[in-house]
Design a protein around this motif. Structure first.
Motif, PDB file in Angstrom:
ATOM      1  N   ASP A 107       0.813  -1.213   0.000  1.00 47.31           N
ATOM      2  CA  ASP A 107       0.000   0.000   0.000  1.00 47.31           C
ATOM      3  C   ASP A 107       0.852   1.271   0.000  1.00 47.31           C
ATOM      4  OD1 ASP A 107      -2.358  -1.403  -0.059  1.00 47.31           O
ATOM      5  OD2 ASP A 107      -2.656  -1.357   2.115  1.00 47.31           O
ATOM      6  N   SER A 108       2.150   1.125   0.240  1.00 48.41           N
ATOM      7  CA  SER A 108       3.031   2.298   0.226  1.00 48.41           C
ATOM      8  C   SER A 108       3.194   2.881  -1.174  1.00 48.41           C
ATOM      9  CB  SER A 108       4.414   1.934   0.784  1.00 48.41           C
ATOM     10  OG  SER A 108       5.046   0.953  -0.026  1.00 48.41           O
ATOM     11  N   VAL A 109       2.935   2.068  -2.194  1.00 46.45           N
ATOM     12  CA  VAL A 109       3.065   2.521  -3.587  1.00 46.45           C
ATOM     13  C   VAL A 109       1.882   3.415  -3.956  1.00 46.45           C
ATOM     14  CG1 VAL A 109       3.043   1.783  -6.012  1.00 46.45           C
ATOM     15  CG2 VAL A 109       4.431   0.553  -4.334  1.00 46.45           C
ATOM     16  N   THR A 110       2.187   4.621  -4.445  1.00 43.56           N
ATOM     17  CA  THR A 110       1.136   5.580  -4.792  1.00 43.56           C
ATOM     18  C   THR A 110       1.005   5.804  -6.297  1.00 43.56           C
ATOM     19  OG1 THR A 110       2.677   7.453  -4.562  1.00 43.56           O
ATOM     20  CG2 THR A 110       1.418   6.808  -2.608  1.00 43.56           C
ATOM     21  N   SER A 111       1.990   5.386  -7.076  1.00 43.55           N
ATOM     22  CA  SER A 111       1.903   5.594  -8.530  1.00 43.55           C
ATOM     23  C   SER A 111       2.518   4.428  -9.292  1.00 43.55           C
ATOM     24  CB  SER A 111       2.589   6.896  -8.942  1.00 43.55           C
ATOM     25  OG  SER A 111       3.988   6.818  -8.716  1.00 43.55           O
ATOM     26  N   ILE A 112       1.924   4.152 -10.446  1.00 41.89           N
ATOM     27  CA  ILE A 112       2.411   3.104 -11.345  1.00 41.89           C
ATOM     28  C   ILE A 112       2.674   3.752 -12.697  1.00 41.89           C
ATOM     29  CG2 ILE A 112       1.867   0.917 -12.481  1.00 41.89           C
ATOM     30  CD1 ILE A 112       0.058   0.242 -10.136  1.00 41.89           C
ATOM     31  N   GLY A 113       3.894   3.664 -13.184  1.00 37.95           N
ATOM     32  CA  GLY A 113       4.311   4.379 -14.379  1.00 37.95           C
ATOM     33  C   GLY A 113       3.841   3.767 -15.688  1.00 37.95           C
ATOM     34  N   ASP A 114       4.071   4.499 -16.771  1.00 39.12           N
ATOM     35  CA  ASP A 114       3.670   4.080 -18.121  1.00 39.12           C
ATOM     36  C   ASP A 114       4.273   2.713 -18.468  1.00 39.12           C
ATOM     37  OD1 ASP A 114       2.550   6.580 -18.241  1.00 39.12           O
ATOM     38  OD2 ASP A 114       4.031   7.416 -19.639  1.00 39.12           O
ATOM     39  N   GLY A 115       3.432   1.840 -19.004  1.00 42.24           N
ATOM     40  CA  GLY A 115       3.905   0.545 -19.497  1.00 42.24           C
ATOM     41  C   GLY A 115       4.517  -0.348 -18.440  1.00 42.24           C
ATOM     42  N   ALA A 116       4.201  -0.118 -17.185  1.00 35.00           N
ATOM     43  CA  ALA A 116       4.867  -0.828 -16.091  1.00 35.00           C
ATOM     44  C   ALA A 116       4.757  -2.342 -16.197  1.00 35.00           C
ATOM     45  CB  ALA A 116       4.319  -0.364 -14.747  1.00 35.00           C
ATOM     46  N   PHE A 117       3.615  -2.849 -16.709  1.00 37.50           N
ATOM     47  CA  PHE A 117       3.421  -4.303 -16.787  1.00 37.50           C
ATOM     48  C   PHE A 117       3.122  -4.770 -18.212  1.00 37.50           C
ATOM     49  CE2 PHE A 117       2.235  -2.946 -12.492  1.00 37.50           C
ATOM     50  CZ  PHE A 117       3.095  -3.734 -11.752  1.00 37.50           C
ATOM     51  N   GLN A 118       3.477  -3.984 -19.186  1.00 32.25           N
ATOM     52  CA  GLN A 118       3.151  -4.360 -20.557  1.00 32.25           C
ATOM     53  C   GLN A 118       3.795  -5.687 -20.951  1.00 32.25           C
ATOM     54  OE1 GLN A 118       4.881  -2.287 -23.925  1.00 32.25           O
ATOM     55  NE2 GLN A 118       6.244  -1.132 -22.567  1.00 32.25           N
ATOM     56  N   SER A 119       3.019  -6.492 -21.658  1.00 27.10           N
ATOM     57  CA  SER A 119       3.456  -7.796 -22.168  1.00 27.10           C
ATOM     58  C   SER A 119       3.805  -8.793 -21.072  1.00 27.10           C
ATOM     59  CB  SER A 119       4.634  -7.638 -23.133  1.00 27.10           C
ATOM     60  OG  SER A 119       4.234  -6.934 -24.295  1.00 27.10           O
ATOM     61  N   CYS A 120       3.242  -8.615 -19.872  1.00 25.54           N
ATOM     62  CA  CYS A 120       3.353  -9.657 -18.830  1.00 25.54           C
ATOM     63  C   CYS A 120       2.229 -10.651 -19.112  1.00 25.54           C
ATOM     64  CB  CYS A 120       3.217  -9.048 -17.436  1.00 25.54           C
ATOM     65  SG  CYS A 120       4.613  -8.012 -16.962  1.00 25.54           S
ATOM     66  N   ILE A 121       2.471 -11.544 -20.039  1.00 22.54           N
ATOM     67  CA  ILE A 121       1.409 -12.350 -20.642  1.00 22.54           C
ATOM     68  C   ILE A 121       0.842 -13.435 -19.735  1.00 22.54           C
ATOM     69  CG2 ILE A 121       2.202 -11.915 -22.993  1.00 22.54           C
ATOM     70  CD1 ILE A 121       3.636 -14.594 -22.929  1.00 22.54           C
ATOM     71  N   LEU A 122       1.532 -13.749 -18.614  1.00 20.70           N
ATOM     72  CA  LEU A 122       1.034 -14.802 -17.731  1.00 20.70           C
ATOM     73  C   LEU A 122       0.294 -14.271 -16.510  1.00 20.70           C
ATOM     74  CD1 LEU A 122       3.855 -17.524 -17.756  1.00 20.70           C
ATOM     75  CD2 LEU A 122       1.796 -17.342 -19.182  1.00 20.70           C
ATOM     76  N   LEU A 123       0.222 -12.964 -16.376  1.00 18.69           N
ATOM     77  CA  LEU A 123      -0.595 -12.402 -15.296  1.00 18.69           C
ATOM     78  C   LEU A 123      -2.067 -12.647 -15.627  1.00 18.69           C
ATOM     79  CD1 LEU A 123       0.930  -8.911 -14.388  1.00 18.69           C
ATOM     80  CD2 LEU A 123       0.897 -10.972 -12.976  1.00 18.69           C
ATOM     81  N   THR A 124      -2.819 -13.190 -14.689  1.00 16.24           N
ATOM     82  CA  THR A 124      -4.237 -13.470 -14.950  1.00 16.24           C
ATOM     83  C   THR A 124      -5.174 -12.541 -14.196  1.00 16.24           C
ATOM     84  OG1 THR A 124      -4.259 -15.157 -13.212  1.00 16.24           O
ATOM     85  CG2 THR A 124      -3.802 -15.896 -15.467  1.00 16.24           C
ATOM     86  N   SER A 125      -4.718 -12.004 -13.075  1.00 21.24           N
ATOM     87  CA  SER A 125      -5.537 -11.059 -12.321  1.00 21.24           C
ATOM     88  C   SER A 125      -4.632 -10.023 -11.688  1.00 21.24           C
ATOM     89  CB  SER A 125      -6.364 -11.771 -11.246  1.00 21.24           C
ATOM     90  OG  SER A 125      -5.519 -12.379 -10.286  1.00 21.24           O
ATOM     91  N   PHE A 126      -5.206  -8.847 -11.431  1.00 16.73           N
ATOM     92  CA  PHE A 126      -4.397  -7.768 -10.883  1.00 16.73           C
ATOM     93  C   PHE A 126      -5.276  -6.904  -9.995  1.00 16.73           C
ATOM     94  CE2 PHE A 126      -1.797  -4.067 -10.543  1.00 16.73           C
ATOM     95  CZ  PHE A 126      -0.482  -4.495 -10.777  1.00 16.73           C
ATOM     96  N   VAL A 127      -4.829  -6.699  -8.747  1.00 12.17           N
ATOM     97  CA  VAL A 127      -5.542  -5.848  -7.803  1.00 12.17           C
ATOM     98  C   VAL A 127      -4.696  -4.608  -7.538  1.00 12.17           C
ATOM     99  CG1 VAL A 127      -6.509  -5.655  -5.491  1.00 12.17           C
ATOM    100  CG2 VAL A 127      -6.667  -7.824  -6.727  1.00 12.17           C
TER     101      VAL A 127
END
Length: 213
Positions: A107-127
């Protein structure tokens, strides 16, 4: 260990250096080129690592995760490193981590940058964690395995097109206490539901009716 992304960045810089030397008309092209490569290899040691992660200090004294070993299967971002809070995931930090199936974000993370997870093809869910306020452009670009995304109550901005190429994404859920966004049947709208922001590419509805208030 630095990922292939950092190596490619160094290689690109080396090519630029070579081209610059050629245009300058310097007769000792090879000497200048390999000298530049040596300097870049040495500078690689300046990256600060934490397990599979690479990080840097921001101007406010907090930490941003800047890169990750692309061979990682499960990643866990700590809330702090050496007593310093981790507040940001940088641009392209986890891009092309094609074997990563799970990531834990504090929860300490306040920002997620451009393209941070692009092409992570095996991720199925994200909270999206409760601490996150800003989500950059193309964050989940071509995450083909992604089926669900949950947006927390504190998110104030989501870049475009964050979900392009997520062909199996069927639902974008939004915390009901979020003051900027809302979700209806897995479809992402602004808070007053006057603007459709993202219709999940994997949603199988043949037709979709938008209510006008």
């Amino acid at each position: 260990m630095l990922s292939i992304k950092k190596w490619l960045s160094g290689l690109t810089a080396a090519v630029v250096l070579l081209c610059g030397t050629l245009f300058a008309g310097n007769g000792s092209v090879l000497t200048e080129f390999f000298s530049g490569v040596t300097e870049m290899t040495a500078s690689a040691d300046e990256y600060t690592t934490y397990g599979d992660l690479t990080y840097a200090y921001l101007d406010d004294g907090t930490i941003e995760i800047t890169d990750c070993d692309t061979s990682v299967t499960e990643a866990e971002i700590p809330s702090e490193i050496d007593g310093v809070a981790v507040t940001s995931i940088g641009d392209d930090a986890f891009s092309y981590c094609r074997t990563m199936t799970e990531i834990t974000i504090p929860d300490s993370v306040t920002s997620i940058g451009d393209g941070a997870f692009q092409s992570c093809i095996l991720l199925t869910s994200f909270v999206i964690p409760d601490g996150v306020e800003c989500i950059g452009d193309s964050v989940f670009y071509y995450c083909k395995g992604l089926t669900t995304v949950t947006i927390s109550q504190n998110v104030t901005s989501i870049g475009i097109p964050s979900f392009y190429g997520c062909n199996n994404l069927t639902a974008i859920e939004v915390d009901e206490n979020n003051e900027n966004y809302s979700g209806i049947d897995g479809v992402l709208f602004d808070k007053d539901q006057s603007t459709l922001i993202t219709f999940p590419p994997g949603k199988q509805d043949i037709s979709y009716i938008i209510s006008v208030k």
